[in-house]
Design a protein around this motif. Sequence first.
Motif, mmCIF file in Angstrom:
data_model
loop_
_atom_site.group_PDB
_atom_site.id
_atom_site.type_symbol
_atom_site.label_atom_id
_atom_site.label_comp_id
_atom_site.label_asym_id
_atom_site.label_seq_id
_atom_site.Cartn_x
_atom_site.Cartn_y
_atom_site.Cartn_z
ATOM 1 N N SER A 78 0.967 -0.957 0.069
ATOM 2 C CA SER A 78 0.152 0.018 -0.007
ATOM 3 C C SER A 78 0.886 1.476 0.133
ATOM 4 O O SER A 78 0.698 2.219 -0.791
ATOM 5 N N VAL A 79 1.950 1.252 1.057
ATOM 6 C CA VAL A 79 2.722 2.467 0.948
ATOM 7 C C VAL A 79 3.501 2.706 -0.177
ATOM 8 O O VAL A 79 3.835 3.739 -0.787
ATOM 9 N N ALA A 80 3.858 1.579 -0.974
ATOM 10 C CA ALA A 80 4.639 1.846 -2.119
ATOM 11 C C ALA A 80 3.797 2.154 -3.483
ATOM 12 O O ALA A 80 4.400 3.353 -4.248
ATOM 13 N N VAL A 81 2.433 1.744 -3.546
ATOM 14 C CA VAL A 81 1.819 2.234 -4.449
ATOM 15 C C VAL A 81 1.509 3.823 -4.339
ATOM 16 O O VAL A 81 1.559 4.375 -5.294
ATOM 17 N N LEU A 82 1.077 4.286 -3.042
ATOM 18 C CA LEU A 82 0.883 5.394 -2.630
ATOM 19 C C LEU A 82 2.074 6.244 -2.947
ATOM 20 O O LEU A 82 2.003 7.412 -3.213
ATOM 21 N N GLY A 83 3.400 6.022 -2.442
ATOM 22 C CA GLY A 83 4.485 6.612 -2.471
ATOM 23 C C GLY A 83 4.858 6.770 -3.920
ATOM 24 O O GLY A 83 5.423 7.991 -4.261
ATOM 25 N N ILE A 84 4.652 5.780 -4.918
ATOM 26 C CA ILE A 84 5.073 6.093 -6.272
ATOM 27 C C ILE A 84 4.117 6.892 -6.817
ATOM 28 O O ILE A 84 4.506 7.921 -7.605
ATOM 29 N N LEU A 85 2.959 6.849 -6.580
ATOM 30 C CA LEU A 85 1.991 7.890 -7.162
ATOM 31 C C LEU A 85 2.108 9.190 -6.881
ATOM 32 O O LEU A 85 2.059 9.967 -7.445
ATOM 33 N N ALA A 86 2.547 9.488 -5.358
ATOM 34 C CA ALA A 86 2.865 10.843 -5.054
ATOM 35 C C ALA A 86 4.201 11.380 -5.569
ATOM 36 O O ALA A 86 4.358 12.314 -5.774
ATOM 37 N N SER A 87 5.129 10.436 -5.828
ATOM 38 C CA SER A 87 6.397 10.792 -6.372
ATOM 39 C C SER A 87 5.973 11.311 -7.905
ATOM 40 O O SER A 87 6.373 12.339 -8.217
#
Length: 150
Positions: A32-41
Motif C-alpha cells: 500500500s505504501v509503495a503504490v501510494l509513494g510511487i503515485l505521490a512521487s
Amino acid sequence: MSEGLLVTATLNTPCALNDATSDWTTRAYVGSVAVLGILASAEGLGLVDTDSTARFLAVILCMPWTLLVAAVVWLNDGFNWLLGYNFLADSPARLFEPLWTVFWPAAALANARIIAALSRSVARRPGVSPFLVPMGLLAFVSLIALLWRL
C-alpha cells in the motif's frame, strides 16, 4: 579490527526485507505504501495530474517517522528567523522529491519490521485473535487520519 566493526555495522538488506515482509499484514502495508509513494512521487514530478490524496495517505501510513520530518520543518522556522532564508519556500521542488523518494521506503520498511514484531509477539500468546494486530493498526491509522484532518 576495524574490518570486523565495519561488517557488523552494515545493514543486511535481504534479511531486513525478509523480516519486514514476513507476515501478510506487513506485505499489505508495504504494498500500500509503495503504490501510494510511487503515485505521490509521480504527482510531485508532474507526471500525473491528481490531487494530493496519495501523498496524504502515504504520509499518514509513515506517521511515526513523519513526526521527525515535522520537527525538521519546525527547525526550519528557526533558521528562517535566524538566517532570513526559508528552505522550504525558497528551494526548488526538485530538491525535495528525492528526499521523499528516500523517506517513504525507509519509513515503510521500519514500520513493517515493527508490525512484524508485533504480529509475532501476539501470535505467541494463546487465545489471542490473529486479527488483533491488523485491526489495531487500522484503528490507529484511522485515528491519526482523523486527528490530522481536524
